[in-house]
Design an enzyme around this catalytic site. Sequence first.
Site: not given
Ligand code: ATP
Ligand code: MG
Length: 551
Positions: A268, A33, A258
């Site tokens: 983020k 995102e 994760r």
């Molecule tokens: P955040 O929790 O940091 O806001 P998010 O999951 O909302 O992260 P996205 O942009 O939706 O951020 O993530 C893109 C991809 O990265 C998704 O498939 C998510 O599952 C993966 N992802 C995010 N954080 C991690 C992490 N700490 N370890 C592994 N994969 C991750």
């Molecule tokens: Mg997300």
Amino acid sequence: MTEETKTNFIHDIIDADLASGKRTEIVTRFPPEPNGYLHIGHAKAICLDFGTAEKYNGTCHLRFDDTNPAAEDEEYVQAIQADIKWLGFDWGENLFWASNYFGTMHTYAVELIKKGKAYVCQLPQADFKNYRGIPTEPGKEPPGRENSIEENIALFEKMKNGGFDDGACVLRARIDMASPNLHLRDPALYRIKRAHHHNTGDQWCTYPMYDFAHSIEDSIEGVTHSMCTLEFEVHRPLYDWILQTLDVFQPQQIEFSRLNLTYTVMSKRKLLELVQENLVNGWDDPRMPTLCGMRRRGFTAAAIRKLCGIVGATKVESISEIELLESCVRDDLNETSPRAMAVLDPIKVIIENYPTDLVETFELPNLPKKEELGTRTVPFSRELWIERNDYIDVPPNNKFKGFFVGREVRLRGAYLATCTSVEKDADNNVGSITCTYDPESKGGSAPDGRKVKGTIHWVSANHCVDAEIRNYDRLFSAENPLADKDADFKTLINPDALQITAAKLEPDLAQAKPGNRFQFERVGYFCADLDHTSEKPIFNRTLTLRAPRKV
Ligand code: ATP
Ligand code: MG
């Protein structure tokens, strides 16, 4: 096999799908995102998504999951692409936008209504939880659930056309208000939000919810295996329900744990707080766990990929030690970074028998193990800087490498020199030390073959350049800054995580380009900062040479 393509439970699933003929080619996607910069947690997902596609000669799409206009920004879109490329992956032609599917998603939503599988619900948001209930007891039927298909089509049309205020109603899936899985208790599929979208502008005032959008995006793109983090496991029945009910191509969602690291946070939203409250100097502050921060600090893409390979894909939640990442970085930098000399805490050395106006140059290897990396020339003269801790009045043991009065040491690559006296101020602080050198020992070895115990680094006082050094420590003082749910994680920031000092560098280092990495001999790994110029040299300390011993 590289670390990245090492096998894991996800590959076992794919192997089985290929063997059974369920799939003949593999398509994955990385779906960020664009509401922030990528962090090292994302690197794990990127390595899995792109690495898996690579392993099976498939394709991996980069898809911006831009369904939430309020938080998203073009700046993030650009940064995310740059970071993925830097990590070493390429989506080729396969760049997609969730927002390009808004029309299809809307059509699918209408289709669900026509099948009696979705309805417009005008329940006030405050009552949502109350109607949904708790897992052990069935929820209550929300008002509107039994409205006719025609009524719902008209209401959804009105939603789309701006006939309702933001939040006045939502489109909900009609599944089961008694399901033990709360995500199946008629989840919201569409909401009303008047916000300018970076791609579709003001075309829409209704936006799809994550679960609805994501399943459809994956399906439209023909993604075969849709990998995501464990928190989506409980959403999987909804993902499947949406695609089965629409009777469209059905990817398989697979969840993995994760990546978390000690002494930092991996969200983020939380990182944005640090940026907005000026607790760090932007997303690319070298203290940040963002990919751009780590890059600026001098961490390498190869080291980050290696870490992701080592932690692998599992379903076990854990926090990896940041030392593991650091050791991957050290291993890589030790093999790849050119050597240079820099003195971080200088004291003056005067070589009393060296001619006052003589300047010699020595040719030193950039990387002793890799001749192909060539050599550099380093000027030498009567006055040098050496590290303060390379002089001592009385050595504590016979491991001490530096000077004391009467001790001969090797000045790296130049000459052997013997300390003859030391000058101190009234408080017993060393001002300068005086040596004599052996003119026969040019290059650093004596013709008579006599051994010297220590080799120390130096820079020529008249030729060196002054630099700003930014030294980094852990961003947080606590191993898990989020352990205490009631506390504000920001109070756990390590106030000493950035310390600025000055150093004397061998002159060529002024010509380094921002991002160039070095091992300052005996001192550590450093990287020319983005703001580094030859007039104002700035180096980030990437890491100390060796891991500090754990206490
Ligand atoms: P955040 O929790 O940091 O806001 P998010 O999951 O909302 O992260 P996205 O942009 O939706 O951020 O993530 C893109 C991809 O990265 C998704 O498939 C998510 O599952 C993966 N992802 C995010 N954080 C991690 C992490 N700490 N370890 C592994 N994969 C991750
Ligand atoms: Mg997300």
